[in-house]
Design an enzyme around this catalytic site. Structure first.
Site, short mmCIF file in Angstrom:
data_model
loop_
_atom_site.label_atom_id
_atom_site.label_comp_id
_atom_site.label_asym_id
_atom_site.label_seq_id
_atom_site.Cartn_x
_atom_site.Cartn_y
_atom_site.Cartn_z
N GLU A 269 9.70 15.89 15.92
CA GLU A 269 9.92 15.90 14.47
C GLU A 269 8.98 16.91 13.80
OE1 GLU A 269 8.60 12.52 12.05
OE2 GLU A 269 10.51 12.57 10.98
N LYS B 67 0.85 -1.20 0.00
CA LYS B 67 0.00 0.00 0.00
C LYS B 67 0.89 1.25 0.00
CE LYS B 67 -2.13 2.43 3.17
NZ LYS B 67 -2.03 3.74 2.48
N GLY C 297 7.18 5.04 7.97
CA GLY C 297 6.22 6.13 8.20
C GLY C 297 6.47 6.75 9.56
N GLU D 257 10.51 1.46 10.03
CA GLU D 257 11.41 2.59 9.77
C GLU D 257 10.62 3.86 10.06
OE1 GLU D 257 14.50 2.03 9.06
OE2 GLU D 257 14.32 -0.10 8.62
N CYS E 252 13.31 11.87 5.99
CA CYS E 252 13.51 11.45 7.38
C CYS E 252 14.95 11.67 7.81
CB CYS E 252 13.11 9.99 7.53
SG CYS E 252 13.96 8.94 6.32
P1 NAD Z 1 2.27 7.89 8.21
O1 NAD Z 1 2.72 7.04 9.33
O2 NAD Z 1 1.13 8.80 8.42
O3 NAD Z 1 1.86 6.97 6.96
C1 NAD Z 1 2.75 6.04 6.38
C2 NAD Z 1 1.94 4.94 5.73
O4 NAD Z 1 1.24 4.24 6.72
C3 NAD Z 1 0.89 5.43 4.74
O5 NAD Z 1 0.81 4.55 3.65
C4 NAD Z 1 -0.39 5.37 5.57
O6 NAD Z 1 -1.54 5.21 4.78
C5 NAD Z 1 -0.13 4.14 6.40
N1 NAD Z 1 -0.88 4.08 7.66
C6 NAD Z 1 -1.33 5.11 8.43
N2 NAD Z 1 -1.98 4.64 9.50
C7 NAD Z 1 -1.94 3.28 9.43
C8 NAD Z 1 -2.42 2.22 10.24
N3 NAD Z 1 -3.11 2.47 11.37
N4 NAD Z 1 -2.19 0.96 9.86
C9 NAD Z 1 -1.49 0.70 8.74
N5 NAD Z 1 -1.02 1.65 7.91
C10 NAD Z 1 -1.23 2.93 8.26
O7 NAD Z 1 3.57 8.66 7.72
P2 NAD Z 1 3.66 9.77 6.59
O8 NAD Z 1 3.07 11.05 7.12
O9 NAD Z 1 3.16 9.22 5.31
O10 NAD Z 1 5.25 9.93 6.44
C11 NAD Z 1 6.03 10.80 7.21
C12 NAD Z 1 6.75 10.05 8.30
O11 NAD Z 1 7.51 8.98 7.75
C13 NAD Z 1 7.75 10.92 9.05
O12 NAD Z 1 7.63 10.68 10.42
C14 NAD Z 1 9.10 10.43 8.53
O13 NAD Z 1 10.18 10.64 9.40
C15 NAD Z 1 8.82 8.99 8.31
N6 NAD Z 1 9.78 8.41 7.38
C16 NAD Z 1 10.73 7.55 7.88
C17 NAD Z 1 11.68 6.99 7.02
C18 NAD Z 1 12.72 6.04 7.53
O14 NAD Z 1 13.37 5.39 6.72
N7 NAD Z 1 12.92 5.91 8.83
C19 NAD Z 1 11.65 7.31 5.66
C20 NAD Z 1 10.68 8.19 5.20
C21 NAD Z 1 9.74 8.73 6.07
#
Ligand code: NAD
Length: 483
Positions: free
Chosen positions: A387, A176, A229, A251, A285
């Site tokens: 963050e 997804k 995420g 991650e 990130c």
């Molecule tokens: P998010 O956690 O809101 O969403 C990430 C993904 O998870 C999306 O596809 C979303 O639809 C899904 N999701 C949301 N709630 C869910 C649930 N309850 N169950 C299953 N899936 C769910 O994150 P975002 O706003 O899309 O991304 C930004 C964040 O990602 C920042 O905190 C950033 O630091 C982090 N990030 C981390 C890395 C890494 O490698 N550590 C890389 C890129 C981004």
């Protein structure tokens, strides 16, 4: 590759609408307007995808690494041949400059696939000999049906980084993408179809996190989850998946320090510090959002950094001179703006930026923010601990190595750190003590795909990258043969 006003799921080898027939609006950040619609998928679509994956698994997991290598390589070639279409879709969907989509996001997506297509040809396991008695060998087998969930900041780049090792090692995948940036995943599905990926091997289901995403996490037949995420989402996923004994790679977020010593190569440092602060609008990130500068060069750094930041061009993503495009969404821009207000309350002084950019014509309703530098904050205040994930950095002076280590490690996160110094001993000393999964010395975002990648503390659990990813997506079984 064709974009469409109505994005489709890719299940069992076919591009199909969601069972419910419901769609979510997809907004283009550069214009702020709805430009397409995303399937609002639910557990019924996930169920269909799991059934297709289970049907595909026996053949895909046993067809041999060479066949998997050939198909994956074909997918990579198709992405490369359609670079312009993919890059255009990525920028329209995420707001990032087309120059970045073309030079970073899409090239990295096909590089990911090629990397794991070839890596699986060389992947080997261990054997342990018990003299005059027995031999043990480790059989590494695919897990089965696995889930991959990715965020919006590097859409196809991170999506493929999960899917490629999962497929290369013989798993079937339910993936997804973020509902905020779904378009390149839709194009990717078409590339998989064109490359002859057998039906059901990869299933891409679009939709909201708490609905389609959670249905992936909860499904009992999905045995492993690779998630990138936010930290809060990761916590929720672990809460559901851990009692089901699923394998988890999480991650998560970061609040990375950029530590600058007075003996550094100033020109290289200032060039890379602009990148590490504001690339992709600070929505990476790995961006260094807390900048610590050794006192003897603090004033020089401040003057030069502010001057160069003010020269950065914020604009519509399709202009070749744009440095910072649109923020990914209105709600995210509001979140970032709220942190700028918080910084003021906490006693910070805005040295530049801090305000939205007024755009004209077609781009009037887009989400544009000036790159922002804040000075005068305590390292332990909320602005420096939470963050923000936007084009906002804080700068702070320090006097000693011990002091800056204490500041750097004071946050709940531990993803990456950048050090600028010519003193090799100091670099090694600091690298040992920094609480982070990645330490860059005199560079930033220099990535070798063979290296492990991930965070400590609230930045995650597990490692991606190189062989770590292939190990994650396989189960190790010890076979002991007595002779
Ligand atoms: P998010 O956690 O809101 O969403 C990430 C993904 O998870 C999306 O596809 C979303 O639809 C899904 N999701 C949301 N709630 C869910 C649930 N309850 N169950 C299953 N899936 C769910 O994150 P975002 O706003 O899309 O991304 C930004 C964040 O990602 C920042 O905190 C950033 O630091 C982090 N990030 C981390 C890395 C890494 O490698 N550590 C890389 C890129 C981004």
């Amino acid at each position: 590759m064709k974009t469409d006003k109505y994005i489709k799921n890719y299940i069992g080898g076919a591009l199909i609408p969601p069972d419910s027939g419901e769609y979510i609006d997809n907004i283009s950040p550069p214009t702020g307007e709805v430009y397409s619609h995303i399937p609002d998928s639910d557990e019924s679509d996930i169920q269909k995808a799991v059934e297709a994956a289970e049907r595909a698994f026996p053949d895909w997991s046993t067809c041999g690494v060479e066949k998997r290598y050939r198909i994956l390589t074909r997918i990579a070639d198709i992405i490369e041949q359609n670079l312009d279409d993919f890059a255009h879709a990525e920028s329209l969907d995420s707001g990032k400059p087309i120059t970045m989509s073309k030079s970073v996001d899409i090239p990295r997506a096909h590089a990911n696939i090629r990397f794991f297509a070839t890596a699986i040809m060389h992947f080997a396991s261990e054997s342990h000999h018990m003299e005059k008695n027995a031999v043990n060998f480790t059989l590494r087998q695919p897990i089965g049906v696995v889930g991959c969930i990715s965020p919006w900041n590097l859409p196809l780049y991170l999506f493929t980084w999960k899917i490629a090792p999962a497929l290369a090692s013989g798993n079937c995948v339910i993936a997804k993408p973020s509902e905020v940036t779904p378009m390149t995943a839709f194009l990717f599905a078409q590339a998989c179809e064109e490359a002859g990926l057998p039906p059901g091997v990869l299933n891409i289901v679009h939709g909201l996190g708490p609905k389609a995403g959670e249905a992936i996490i909860k499904h009992p037949k999905i045995k492993a989850i690779s998630f990138t995420g936010g930290t809060n989402t990761g916590r929720e996923i672990a809460r559901i998946a851990a009692p089901m004994f699923k394998k988890l790679s999480l991650e998560l977020g970061g609040k990375n320090p950029n530590i600058i010593f007075a003996d550094c190569d100033f020109d290289k440092m200032i060039f890379d510090t602009l990148r590490s602060s504001f690339s992709n609008n600070g929505q990476i990130c790995l961006c260094g959002s807390r900048i610590f500068v050794e006192r003897p060069i603090y004033e020089k750094f401040k003057e030069e950094f502010v001057k160069r930041t003010q020269f950065l061009k914020v604009g519509e993503p399709f202009s070749p001179v744009t440095d910072l495009g649109a923020m990914v969404s209105q709600s995210h821009m509001e979140k970032v703006m709220s942190y700028i207000e918080l910084a003021k309350v906490e006693g910070g002084e805005i040295l530049c930026g801090g305000k939205p950019v007024e755009m004209e014509g077609r781009f009037e309703k887009g989400f544009y923010l000036r790159p922002t530098i804040i000075e005068g904050l305590d390292p332990y205040c909320r602005t420096n601990q939470e963050e923000i994930f936007g084009p906002v950095v804080t700068i702070m002076p320090f006097d000693t190595e011990e002091e800056v280590l204490e500041y750097a490690n004071s946050v709940d996160y531990g993803l990456s750190c950048t050090l600028w110094t010519k003193d090799v001993s100091r670099a090694n000393r600091m690298a040992e003590q920094i609480q982070a999964g990645v330490v860059w010395v005199n560079c930033w975002l220099l990535r070798d795909l063979r290296t492990p990648f991930g965070g400590v503390k609230n930045s995650g659990v597990g490692r991606e990258g190189g062989l770590e990813a292939l190990r994650f997506f396989t189960e190790a079984k010890n076979v002991c043969i007595k002779y």
